[in-house]
Write a protein that holds these residues in place. Structure first.
Motif, PDB file in Angstrom:
ATOM      1  N   HIS A 105      61.351  24.318  12.495  1.00 47.59           N
ATOM      2  CA  HIS A 105      60.967  25.590  11.897  1.00 47.59           C
ATOM      3  C   HIS A 105      60.887  25.510  10.374  1.00 47.59           C
ATOM      4  CE1 HIS A 105      61.566  29.742  10.427  1.00 47.59           C
ATOM      5  NE2 HIS A 105      61.003  30.133  11.554  1.00 47.59           N
ATOM      6  N   THR A 106      61.878  24.906   9.753  1.00 52.32           N
ATOM      7  CA  THR A 106      61.913  24.823   8.291  1.00 52.32           C
ATOM      8  C   THR A 106      60.757  23.990   7.763  1.00 52.32           C
ATOM      9  OG1 THR A 106      64.323  25.087   8.250  1.00 52.32           O
ATOM     10  CG2 THR A 106      63.296  24.103   6.301  1.00 52.32           C
ATOM     11  N   TYR A 108      57.855  23.442   9.174  1.00 46.46           N
ATOM     12  CA  TYR A 108      56.626  24.203   9.395  1.00 46.46           C
ATOM     13  C   TYR A 108      56.433  25.226   8.279  1.00 46.46           C
ATOM     14  CZ  TYR A 108      53.080  26.846  12.056  1.00 46.46           C
ATOM     15  OH  TYR A 108      51.926  27.469  12.460  1.00 46.46           O
ATOM     16  N   HIS A 109      57.485  25.970   7.982  1.00 50.70           N
ATOM     17  CA  HIS A 109      57.366  27.071   7.040  1.00 50.70           C
ATOM     18  C   HIS A 109      57.280  26.597   5.587  1.00 50.70           C
ATOM     19  CE1 HIS A 109      58.165  29.452  10.572  1.00 50.70           C
ATOM     20  NE2 HIS A 109      57.992  30.557   9.883  1.00 50.70           N
ATOM     21  N   ILE A 110      57.916  25.479   5.274  1.00 49.33           N
ATOM     22  CA  ILE A 110      57.766  24.929   3.922  1.00 49.33           C
ATOM     23  C   ILE A 110      56.308  24.513   3.702  1.00 49.33           C
ATOM     24  CG2 ILE A 110      58.326  22.959   2.447  1.00 49.33           C
ATOM     25  CD1 ILE A 110      61.194  23.104   3.515  1.00 49.33           C
ATOM     26  N   ALA A 155      58.719  32.306   3.169  1.00 52.48           N
ATOM     27  CA  ALA A 155      59.959  31.703   2.673  1.00 52.48           C
ATOM     28  C   ALA A 155      61.175  32.455   3.203  1.00 52.48           C
ATOM     29  CB  ALA A 155      59.956  31.709   1.140  1.00 52.48           C
ATOM     30  N   ILE A 158      62.327  31.403   6.630  1.00 49.08           N
ATOM     31  CA  ILE A 158      63.181  30.209   6.712  1.00 49.08           C
ATOM     32  C   ILE A 158      64.650  30.639   6.699  1.00 49.08           C
ATOM     33  CG2 ILE A 158      63.850  28.063   5.577  1.00 49.08           C
ATOM     34  CD1 ILE A 158      61.023  27.933   4.393  1.00 49.08           C
ATOM     35  N   HIS A 161      65.544  32.553   9.962  1.00 55.68           N
ATOM     36  CA  HIS A 161      65.726  31.700  11.141  1.00 55.68           C
ATOM     37  C   HIS A 161      67.027  30.902  11.058  1.00 55.68           C
ATOM     38  CE1 HIS A 161      65.081  28.142  13.742  1.00 55.68           C
ATOM     39  NE2 HIS A 161      64.518  29.028  14.528  1.00 55.68           N
ATOM     40  N   ASN A 162      67.311  30.367   9.877  1.00 52.60           N
ATOM     41  CA  ASN A 162      68.536  29.576   9.722  1.00 52.60           C
ATOM     42  C   ASN A 162      69.797  30.432   9.854  1.00 52.60           C
ATOM     43  OD1 ASN A 162      67.025  27.267   9.308  1.00 52.60           O
ATOM     44  ND2 ASN A 162      67.059  27.436   7.083  1.00 52.60           N
ATOM     45  N   SER A 167      62.513  35.122  14.072  1.00 47.54           N
ATOM     46  CA  SER A 167      61.318  34.781  13.280  1.00 47.54           C
ATOM     47  C   SER A 167      60.447  36.005  13.009  1.00 47.54           C
ATOM     48  CB  SER A 167      60.495  33.712  14.019  1.00 47.54           C
ATOM     49  OG  SER A 167      61.235  32.535  14.215  1.00 47.54           O
ATOM     50  N   SER A 170      58.058  35.774  10.005  1.00 52.94           N
ATOM     51  CA  SER A 170      56.851  34.966  10.203  1.00 52.94           C
ATOM     52  C   SER A 170      55.693  35.848  10.651  1.00 52.94           C
ATOM     53  CB  SER A 170      57.109  33.876  11.244  1.00 52.94           C
ATOM     54  OG  SER A 170      58.164  33.029  10.848  1.00 52.94           O
TER      55      SER A 170
END
Length: 380
Positions: A105-106, A108-110, A155, A158, A161-162, A167, A170
């Motif tokens: 996930h991280t 992908y989003h970065i 951002a 991220i 999700h963490n 999400s 997103s």
């Protein structure tokens, strides 16, 4: 006020744009793999939602790039570098699109954030090139605001999700981009003079063609295994469905859409986000048709729903049709009745896949005949 339409040369689609589009063929395939994991005869809910989010996010990235190139692309070294950087970043998005997507996930989003910032930077550079041109400056600043706002939401996703394992940000990012681009760039007559609609419509058409290319690859699975009359029948039906869907779009693009229309192009882009999304769904649905692990009802509804959504948005391009192409209420009543009959027959015949796929073929070509006749009447 400067007349932005005078002596305006039509922008040509460059080979670098086509190379850039090829990365999206790869991404389409990666997105569709998310639907290949079932649980108790259904696609896993979490993976289906990830599929929806990833598919819309990638289509939106493409539209942001295509829109910038249409407005300010010069086919120079700077444009090429920015596009190749985005291509490189899209590989990380593709790699992160997988069954265990939450572990990626991280990453992908970065990559997603960097792509949005990359496009925003291109717009920022254009500010100095359009000093004293208020229409351009307003458009540029509006797009920068949208891209930076969406990148902040991505951002935030991220962190979300963490921290919480969800999400929502997103999806909010995608909706933010769609809504605010629509508000900032449509509905203003002055915006129409900035867009080269022949170029934009051609770029979108080529992306649709690439999407059909992925569908052609997907139905290759029908040709596997023993060769007999039964397999030949399903091969032929799947192929006819793809051809019929393509003919409808091709006829609309070639003979009905007014490519010289003065328009901001935003509505056309938004419509095609969902046309391309529905085509991705149809590709997956055709693969489901021969997958015994998926229950009949969701399988049938997914195919029927995807095809109907495709035609609904395809026909919504009416506002971009040539003036002589009048579509009255009888046209829509006819389309609704055919669609309702299609869904009813699909559910009624759900136990018989041979008849089911034949009904799909009949529906696809019934709609094509109607669109073809509308085009022929336009030219007569």
């Amino acid at each position: 006020m400067i007349d932005l339409t005078s002596d305006k040369k039509e922008k040509k689609v460059e080979y670098v744009e086509l190379i850039y589009d090829l990365i999206f063929v790869y991404i389409i395939g990666r997105n569709n793999t998310l639907l290949h994991h079932t649980q108790n005869g259904f696609v896993e809910v979490g993976l289906f939602m990830a599929y929806v989010m990833c598919t819309l996010a990638v289509i939106q990235i493409w539209t942001f790039t295509a829109y910038y190139i249409n407005l300010y692309g010069r086919n120079g070294a700077r444009d090429h570098i920015f596009m190749f950087v985005n291509m490189f970043l899209l590989y990380f998005i593709g790699e992160a699109t997988r069954k265990d997507w939450q572990d990626y996930h991280t990453m992908y989003h970065i990559a997603w954030v960097l792509i949005l910032l990359n496009i925003a930077l291109q717009y920022a550079i254009e500010i100095k090139n359009h000093k004293g041109e208020p229409l351009h400056l307003k458009r540029i600043k509006g797009m920068i605001t949208v891209l930076l706002g969406e990148s902040l939401l991505v951002a935030a996703a991220i962190f979300e999700h963490n921290k919480f394992g969800t999400s929502y940000f997103s999806l909010a990012a995608i909706l933010f981009g769609i809504i605010f681009v629509s508000v900032s760039a449509s509905g203003k007559k002055t915006a129409q003079s900035l867009v080269d609609f022949p170029h934009l419509s051609e770029r979108i058409m080529l992306y649709v063609v690439f999407t059909f290319g992925e569908m052609i690859i997907a139905i290759a699975g029908y040709f596997e295994g023993a060769f007999n009359l039964n397999s030949l029948y399903f091969c032929l039906m799947a192929f006819l469905i793809v051809v019929g869907l393509f003919l409808s779009y091709g006829t609309l693009y070639d003979r009905i859409i007014d490519r010289e229309k003065q328009t901001s192009g935003i509505g056309y882009i938004l419509i095609h986000i969902f046309i391309i999304f529905s085509l991705n769904n149809i590709t997956a649905a055709l693969e489901f048709m021969r997958d015994d692990k998926i229950n009949l009802v969701p399988k049938i509804l997914f195919l029927a729903g995807s095809v109907i959504i495709y035609y609904a948005f395809l026909l919504s391009t009416r506002s971009y049709a040539k003036q002589k192409c009048a579509i009255n209420i009888k046209f829509y009543i006819k389309m609704l009745l055919i669609a309702a009959s299609f869904v009813a027959l699909m559910l009624l015949l759900k136990e018989n896949m041979k008849l089911n796929i034949a009904v799909t073929v009949l529906y696809v070509y019934a709609v094509y005949v109607i669109i073809y006749n509308a085009a022929r009447n336009l030219e007569s």
